[in-house]
Design a protein around this motif. Sequence first.
Motif, PDB file in Angstrom:
ATOM      1  N   HIS A 173       0.716  -1.267   0.102  1.00 31.27           N
ATOM      2  CA  HIS A 173       0.088  -0.200  -0.108  1.00 31.27           C
ATOM      3  C   HIS A 173       0.951   1.131  -0.090  1.00 31.27           C
ATOM      4  O   HIS A 173       1.743   1.310   1.025  1.00 31.27           O
ATOM      5  N   ARG A 182       1.998   5.439  -1.199  1.00 29.95           N
ATOM      6  CA  ARG A 182       1.582   6.495  -1.957  1.00 29.95           C
ATOM      7  C   ARG A 182       2.732   7.420  -2.862  1.00 29.95           C
ATOM      8  O   ARG A 182       3.840   6.868  -2.759  1.00 29.95           O
ATOM      9  N   ASP A 212       0.999  13.638   2.365  1.00 31.29           N
ATOM     10  CA  ASP A 212      -0.413  13.967   1.734  1.00 31.29           C
ATOM     11  C   ASP A 212      -0.462  15.418   1.210  1.00 31.29           C
ATOM     12  O   ASP A 212      -1.146  15.736   0.427  1.00 31.29           O
ATOM     13  N   ARG A 240      -0.943  16.703  -2.470  1.00 37.25           N
ATOM     14  CA  ARG A 240      -2.053  17.523  -3.023  1.00 37.25           C
ATOM     15  C   ARG A 240      -1.646  18.841  -3.761  1.00 37.25           C
ATOM     16  O   ARG A 240      -2.106  19.405  -4.639  1.00 37.25           O
ATOM     17  N   ALA A 258      -5.003  12.618 -10.066  1.00 35.89           N
ATOM     18  CA  ALA A 258      -5.983  11.661  -9.476  1.00 35.89           C
ATOM     19  C   ALA A 258      -5.746  11.229  -8.146  1.00 35.89           C
ATOM     20  O   ALA A 258      -6.454  11.183  -7.115  1.00 35.89           O
ATOM     21  N   SER A 259      -4.386  10.699  -8.025  1.00 33.18           N
ATOM     22  CA  SER A 259      -3.991  10.368  -6.649  1.00 33.18           C
ATOM     23  C   SER A 259      -3.596  11.423  -5.968  1.00 33.18           C
ATOM     24  O   SER A 259      -3.919  11.276  -4.820  1.00 33.18           O
ATOM     25  N   ALA A 299      -5.149  14.198  -5.093  1.00 34.08           N
ATOM     26  CA  ALA A 299      -6.256  14.664  -4.596  1.00 34.08           C
ATOM     27  C   ALA A 299      -6.708  13.606  -3.480  1.00 34.08           C
ATOM     28  O   ALA A 299      -7.116  14.023  -2.362  1.00 34.08           O
ATOM     29  N   GLU A 300      -5.960  12.546  -3.440  1.00 30.48           N
ATOM     30  CA  GLU A 300      -6.372  11.517  -2.386  1.00 30.48           C
ATOM     31  C   GLU A 300      -4.863  11.533  -1.462  1.00 30.48           C
ATOM     32  O   GLU A 300      -4.497  10.658  -0.888  1.00 30.48           O
ATOM     33  N   GLY A 301      -4.078  12.536  -1.534  1.00 32.68           N
ATOM     34  CA  GLY A 301      -2.886  12.624  -0.720  1.00 32.68           C
ATOM     35  C   GLY A 301      -1.710  11.519  -1.361  1.00 32.68           C
ATOM     36  O   GLY A 301      -0.903  11.136  -0.626  1.00 32.68           O
ATOM     37  N   ASP A 340      -2.345   8.591  -2.469  1.00 33.50           N
ATOM     38  CA  ASP A 340      -2.569   7.196  -2.457  1.00 33.50           C
ATOM     39  C   ASP A 340      -2.909   6.537  -3.469  1.00 33.50           C
ATOM     40  O   ASP A 340      -3.672   6.550  -4.225  1.00 33.50           O
ATOM     41  N   GLY A 387      -3.427   3.001  -3.037  1.00 33.69           N
ATOM     42  CA  GLY A 387      -4.090   1.816  -2.504  1.00 33.69           C
ATOM     43  C   GLY A 387      -3.133   0.562  -2.407  1.00 33.69           C
ATOM     44  O   GLY A 387      -1.999   0.784  -2.746  1.00 33.69           O
TER      45      GLY A 387
END
Length: 329
Positions: A159, A161, A185, A189, A196-197, A199-201, A203, A205
């Motif tokens: 997992h 980032r 994160d 940003r 795309a990622s 905006a999710e810090g 991340d 997955g």
Amino acid sequence: MSLCLRLLRPLVLFCAAVAIAGPAVAQQPAAKPPAKPPAQAPQPLKDPVVAIVNGQPIRLSELEVAQQALPQQYRSMPLQAVFPALLDRIIDSKLVVQEGRKNKVTEDAAFKKRMAFVEDQVLQDFWIQREVARKVTPEKLQERYEERLKSLPAEEEVHARHILVSTEDEAKALIAELKKGTAFDKLAREKSTDKASGAEGGDLGWFKKSDMVKEFADAAFALNKGGLTETPVKTQFGFHVIKVEDRRKAPPPAFEELSDQLREEMVREAVTAHLDHLRSGAKIEKFNIDGTKAEAPAKPATPTPAKPAAPTPAKPPAAAPAAPPTGTK
């Protein structure tokens, strides 16, 4: 007239009569109408007629059968979604069939031959489907799934980032800032060109090594939990700063992910086994394209074991060289 209207009509007439009669009637106690059992909604027919073509009814069951002949994406849709178009298609089919019968097409020899072929095809498909349904059961499919899981090695996942930037210097500056304690994160940003990622810090997955381009995957899977890349990672997309949040063994694929593939395998195996069984008990003769009897393929000649050669008599040992003659005086 609907049942509801029939029940409502006496009540309306009764109210009108009371209004016309005036107070005299109003002073008398109104007689209670006899209680009626509650009306039951009409039950829908199980196989209703959905069209009539020149006196010939088309029932809903015909559309259900016809839907199964459509491509997969339409077979899986609710019948209501394809009902109008499918009904028109069957109406057209009925019109053509009626016209053909009127012109006695069924008496044509070519038609009869083709009809016999179609009947054989339908019988074949119907019987094979019945055999497959008997052999490829939900229980056997579950057993195959459990067997497959035993043969699947547990893959590792991480997992992670990332922050993606255009230049190596930008990536180096981000690594330095992260080492000072700036939140990953927050920088993702603000700085990442992967919106795309970002905006999710940053991340991404959970992912397997095969899910990413080689350079990125090699760098991510080389890090321990909580690890951060010391140098920028270059890929075709730019320069990455990667942080691994966690690592784990990937969970096995769910039954739903493998069921279609496993069912196809089992159907293929069941059909092949059934055909082999039928062939093994049948007498089959094949002929050439002109109808002449086909010659059986020549069997490969069995090599005759060579007779052992007669032993060659051993040669006598070469005579020892003669002693040099002794010279005479």
